[in-house]
Write a protein that holds these residues in place. Structure first.
Motif, PDB file in Angstrom:
ATOM      1  N   MET A 141      19.081  29.359 -17.465  1.00 53.67           N
ATOM      2  CA  MET A 141      17.698  29.736 -17.207  1.00 53.67           C
ATOM      3  C   MET A 141      16.762  29.272 -18.313  1.00 53.67           C
ATOM      4  SD  MET A 141      15.476  30.893 -15.219  1.00 53.67           S
ATOM      5  CE  MET A 141      16.586  31.448 -13.924  1.00 53.67           C
ATOM      6  N   ASP A 142      17.209  29.319 -19.552  1.00 54.18           N
ATOM      7  CA  ASP A 142      16.335  28.860 -20.641  1.00 54.18           C
ATOM      8  C   ASP A 142      15.949  27.395 -20.448  1.00 54.18           C
ATOM      9  OD1 ASP A 142      16.428  31.333 -21.820  1.00 54.18           O
ATOM     10  OD2 ASP A 142      17.889  30.785 -23.361  1.00 54.18           O
ATOM     11  N   TYR A 143      16.916  26.577 -20.051  1.00 56.48           N
ATOM     12  CA  TYR A 143      16.642  25.155 -19.848  1.00 56.48           C
ATOM     13  C   TYR A 143      15.759  24.940 -18.618  1.00 56.48           C
ATOM     14  CZ  TYR A 143      17.427  20.116 -20.102  1.00 56.48           C
ATOM     15  OH  TYR A 143      17.253  18.754 -20.220  1.00 56.48           O
ATOM     16  N   LEU A 144      16.026  25.669 -17.545  1.00 58.67           N
ATOM     17  CA  LEU A 144      15.178  25.574 -16.354  1.00 58.67           C
ATOM     18  C   LEU A 144      13.733  25.916 -16.695  1.00 58.67           C
ATOM     19  CD1 LEU A 144      17.381  27.263 -13.595  1.00 58.67           C
ATOM     20  CD2 LEU A 144      17.189  24.831 -14.125  1.00 58.67           C
ATOM     21  N   GLN A 145      13.542  26.963 -17.476  1.00 54.73           N
ATOM     22  CA  GLN A 145      12.186  27.376 -17.826  1.00 54.73           C
ATOM     23  C   GLN A 145      11.487  26.333 -18.692  1.00 54.73           C
ATOM     24  OE1 GLN A 145      13.097  31.189 -19.600  1.00 54.73           O
ATOM     25  NE2 GLN A 145      12.644  32.290 -17.702  1.00 54.73           N
ATOM     26  N   ARG A 146      12.242  25.601 -19.454  1.00 51.93           N
ATOM     27  CA  ARG A 146      11.660  24.566 -20.314  1.00 51.93           C
ATOM     28  C   ARG A 146      11.239  23.336 -19.518  1.00 51.93           C
ATOM     29  NH1 ARG A 146      14.734  21.461 -25.347  1.00 51.93           N
ATOM     30  NH2 ARG A 146      12.867  20.465 -26.198  1.00 51.93           N
ATOM     31  N   VAL A 147      12.006  22.994 -18.487  1.00 52.80           N
ATOM     32  CA  VAL A 147      11.800  21.719 -17.784  1.00 52.80           C
ATOM     33  C   VAL A 147      11.038  21.866 -16.476  1.00 52.80           C
ATOM     34  CG1 VAL A 147      13.001  19.798 -16.651  1.00 52.80           C
ATOM     35  CG2 VAL A 147      13.847  20.681 -18.852  1.00 52.80           C
ATOM     36  N   CYS A 148      11.410  22.846 -15.671  1.00 53.08           N
ATOM     37  CA  CYS A 148      10.926  22.913 -14.285  1.00 53.08           C
ATOM     38  C   CYS A 148       9.408  22.953 -14.120  1.00 53.08           C
ATOM     39  CB  CYS A 148      11.550  24.107 -13.567  1.00 53.08           C
ATOM     40  SG  CYS A 148      13.295  23.861 -13.142  1.00 53.08           S
ATOM     41  N   PRO A 149       8.648  23.620 -14.984  1.00 53.10           N
ATOM     42  CA  PRO A 149       7.194  23.655 -14.757  1.00 53.10           C
ATOM     43  C   PRO A 149       6.520  22.281 -14.771  1.00 53.10           C
ATOM     44  CG  PRO A 149       7.835  25.395 -16.278  1.00 53.10           C
ATOM     45  CD  PRO A 149       9.044  24.521 -16.097  1.00 53.10           C
ATOM     46  N   HIS A 150       7.227  21.261 -15.237  1.00 58.04           N
ATOM     47  CA  HIS A 150       6.613  19.942 -15.379  1.00 58.04           C
ATOM     48  C   HIS A 150       7.039  18.943 -14.309  1.00 58.04           C
ATOM     49  CE1 HIS A 150       5.466  21.536 -19.238  1.00 58.04           C
ATOM     50  NE2 HIS A 150       6.724  21.656 -19.604  1.00 58.04           N
ATOM     51  N   ILE A 151       7.987  19.289 -13.456  1.00 58.48           N
ATOM     52  CA  ILE A 151       8.590  18.277 -12.596  1.00 58.48           C
ATOM     53  C   ILE A 151       8.380  18.578 -11.118  1.00 58.48           C
ATOM     54  CG2 ILE A 151      10.322  17.807 -14.370  1.00 58.48           C
ATOM     55  CD1 ILE A 151      12.376  19.256 -12.652  1.00 58.48           C
ATOM     56  N   LYS A 152       8.465  17.533 -10.306  1.00 63.67           N
ATOM     57  CA  LYS A 152       8.352  17.677  -8.852  1.00 63.67           C
ATOM     58  C   LYS A 152       9.716  17.676  -8.181  1.00 63.67           C
ATOM     59  CE  LYS A 152       6.220  15.631  -4.712  1.00 63.67           C
ATOM     60  NZ  LYS A 152       5.240  14.639  -4.208  1.00 63.67           N
ATOM     61  N   TYR A 153      10.635  16.841  -8.696  1.00 61.94           N
ATOM     62  CA  TYR A 153      11.966  16.693  -8.098  1.00 61.94           C
ATOM     63  C   TYR A 153      13.020  17.128  -9.116  1.00 61.94           C
ATOM     64  CZ  TYR A 153       9.298  13.291  -5.279  1.00 61.94           C
ATOM     65  OH  TYR A 153       8.363  12.659  -4.496  1.00 61.94           O
TER      66      TYR A 153
ATOM     67  N   PRO B 127      20.322  31.091  -5.537  1.00 57.16           N
ATOM     68  CA  PRO B 127      19.568  31.550  -6.715  1.00 57.16           C
ATOM     69  C   PRO B 127      19.059  30.411  -7.592  1.00 57.16           C
ATOM     70  CG  PRO B 127      21.513  32.912  -6.395  1.00 57.16           C
ATOM     71  CD  PRO B 127      21.637  31.766  -5.432  1.00 57.16           C
ATOM     72  N   LEU B 128      19.843  29.348  -7.720  1.00 56.81           N
ATOM     73  CA  LEU B 128      19.393  28.197  -8.506  1.00 56.81           C
ATOM     74  C   LEU B 128      18.187  27.539  -7.858  1.00 56.81           C
ATOM     75  CD1 LEU B 128      19.662  26.111 -10.759  1.00 56.81           C
ATOM     76  CD2 LEU B 128      21.427  24.965  -9.388  1.00 56.81           C
ATOM     77  N   ILE B 129      18.277  27.308  -6.556  1.00 56.17           N
ATOM     78  CA  ILE B 129      17.164  26.696  -5.839  1.00 56.17           C
ATOM     79  C   ILE B 129      15.908  27.559  -5.943  1.00 56.17           C
ATOM     80  CG2 ILE B 129      16.316  26.148  -3.516  1.00 56.17           C
ATOM     81  CD1 ILE B 129      19.185  25.194  -2.877  1.00 56.17           C
ATOM     82  N   GLU B 130      16.072  28.843  -5.725  1.00 55.48           N
ATOM     83  CA  GLU B 130      14.910  29.739  -5.756  1.00 55.48           C
ATOM     84  C   GLU B 130      14.289  29.814  -7.141  1.00 55.48           C
ATOM     85  OE1 GLU B 130      16.723  33.227  -4.202  1.00 55.48           O
ATOM     86  OE2 GLU B 130      16.929  32.370  -2.180  1.00 55.48           O
ATOM     87  N   ALA B 131      15.119  29.773  -8.187  1.00 56.08           N
ATOM     88  CA  ALA B 131      14.578  29.798  -9.549  1.00 56.08           C
ATOM     89  C   ALA B 131      13.737  28.552  -9.812  1.00 56.08           C
ATOM     90  CB  ALA B 131      15.722  29.893 -10.560  1.00 56.08           C
TER      91      ALA B 131
ATOM     92  N   HIS C 147      12.136  26.671  -7.588  1.00 54.43           N
ATOM     93  CA  HIS C 147      10.885  26.773  -6.836  1.00 54.43           C
ATOM     94  C   HIS C 147       9.902  27.725  -7.516  1.00 54.43           C
ATOM     95  CE1 HIS C 147      12.011  24.189  -3.628  1.00 54.43           C
ATOM     96  NE2 HIS C 147      12.830  25.005  -3.005  1.00 54.43           N
ATOM     97  N   ARG C 148      10.390  28.862  -8.004  1.00 53.12           N
ATOM     98  CA  ARG C 148       9.510  29.822  -8.693  1.00 53.12           C
ATOM     99  C   ARG C 148       8.844  29.187  -9.911  1.00 53.12           C
ATOM    100  NH1 ARG C 148      13.741  33.515  -7.959  1.00 53.12           N
ATOM    101  NH2 ARG C 148      14.321  33.279 -10.164  1.00 53.12           N
ATOM    102  N   LEU C 149       9.566  28.264 -10.546  1.00 48.96           N
ATOM    103  CA  LEU C 149       9.053  27.622 -11.747  1.00 48.96           C
ATOM    104  C   LEU C 149       8.196  26.391 -11.452  1.00 48.96           C
ATOM    105  CD1 LEU C 149      12.273  27.979 -13.907  1.00 48.96           C
ATOM    106  CD2 LEU C 149      10.072  29.095 -14.347  1.00 48.96           C
ATOM    107  N   GLY C 150       7.986  26.094 -10.159  1.00 46.74           N
ATOM    108  CA  GLY C 150       7.030  25.060  -9.791  1.00 46.74           C
ATOM    109  C   GLY C 150       7.589  23.787  -9.195  1.00 46.74           C
TER     110      GLY C 150
ATOM    111  N   SER D 175      10.203  23.194  -0.837  1.00 47.73           N
ATOM    112  CA  SER D 175       9.330  24.377  -0.754  1.00 47.73           C
ATOM    113  C   SER D 175      10.005  25.520   0.005  1.00 47.73           C
ATOM    114  CB  SER D 175       7.996  24.006  -0.097  1.00 47.73           C
ATOM    115  OG  SER D 175       7.347  22.983  -0.837  1.00 47.73           O
ATOM    116  N   GLY D 176      11.323  25.649  -0.159  1.00 41.20           N
ATOM    117  CA  GLY D 176      12.066  26.743   0.450  1.00 41.20           C
ATOM    118  C   GLY D 176      12.772  26.421   1.744  1.00 41.20           C
TER     119      GLY D 176
END
Length: 273
Positions: free
Chosen positions: A152-164, A179-183, A185-188, A206-207
């Motif tokens: 989760m720490d790594y997802l939070q660092r990267v996901c807000p900046h990416i589309k794919y 849960p991985l997919i949903e996390a 999506h929540r992060l953008g 988008s879900g």
């Protein structure tokens, strides 16, 4: 359509064959995007100053992938050892003093002006580029290969900046996928893809979930199959915007890559520089 890949370049050293092949996630995706139909593909990375680096550049010249803004340092190229076990590539270590280990790429305003000319930038967890993602996002969409990094720490660092977001999930349990997919999506993240080895791939836009099976093929070498899947998906999806056909094409690309040695070919005798 134009894409740029930023990050790693290596040579994969096949110990049983005494040959090496150009590779690295960023290089592999750029080459395959060009083969699949992108009008222009470019690469920015850090090259060593040895014969292996020269071979990688020559292969990019042959594939019409430009690398004019790449850097070069006085260091050996990354050269992981590879053994094939029933066609599956297994990495067996390599030197830790290479260009990939000692230098991190930092992007300049000139780099950013160049990157803004492209539709999508592909990079990965192997590229040490996480600190640059926020500014790359201002220039174009980002595709990111997490490999097996699902913390989760790594997802939070990267996901807000990416589309794919792409993951290698063959070792994940079924109850870990949603849960991985949903996390993500929540992060953008808009599109999340998890390749599942012999079970195919699970994607979400988008879900909305999409399942893609594996295409039958005669497997010679799995090296680069996941990178080919990513490149095939990006090419077809950015061109047409249709998930089902993009995933079907991506599976075809991965299957084709399994029929030859190396991520995209170009064998060279394994020898000391």
């Amino acid at each position: 359509m134009k894409m740029i890949a930023i990050g790693d370049n290596v040579v994969d050293c096949y110990l049983d064959q005494q040959l090496y092949y150009p590779g690295g996630n960023a290089v592999n995706v750029a080459v395959n995007c060009k083969r699949n139909g992108f009008d222009e593909c470019a690469y920015i990375g850090v090259f060593g100053n040895d014969q292996k680096a020269e071979h990688i550049r020559k292969s990019l010249d042959q594939e019409q992938v430009t690398y004019e803004l790449s850097r070069q340092v006085y260091a050996p190229s990354g050269s992981p050892g590879v053994q094939l076990v029933d066609g599956n590539r297994v990495f067996v270590g390599g030197p830790k003093n290479t260009a990939q280990h000692i230098v991190r790429l930092r992007l300049t305003p000139h780099d950013m002006e160049y990157i803004s000319q492209f539709d999508v930038c592909h990079t990965s967890c192997y590229s040490n580029i996480e600190g640059e993602l926020a500014q790359i996002k201002t220039a174009c969409d980002i595709s990111f290969d997490f490999s097996t990094n699902v913390g989760m720490d790594y997802l939070q660092r990267v996901c807000p900046h990416i589309k794919y977001a792409f993951f290698s999930g063959a070792d994940l349990q079924d109850d870990q996928l949603d849960p991985l997919i949903e996390a993500c999506h929540r992060l953008g993240v808009e599109i999340v893809g998890i390749t599942l080895g012999g079970k195919g791939a699970l994607f979400s836009r988008s879900g909305e979930r999409y399942v893609q099976g594996v295409k039958p093929t005669e497997v010679v070498d799995t090296m680069g199959a996941g990178d080919s899947f990513i490149a095939g998906f990006l090419t077809a999806y950015i061109k047409h915007g249709r998930m089902e056909s993009a995933l079907d094409y991506a599976a075809d690309c991965a299957a084709k890559t399994c029929t030859f040695y190396g991520a995209y070919g170009y064998p060279h005798p394994l020898e000391r520089d």
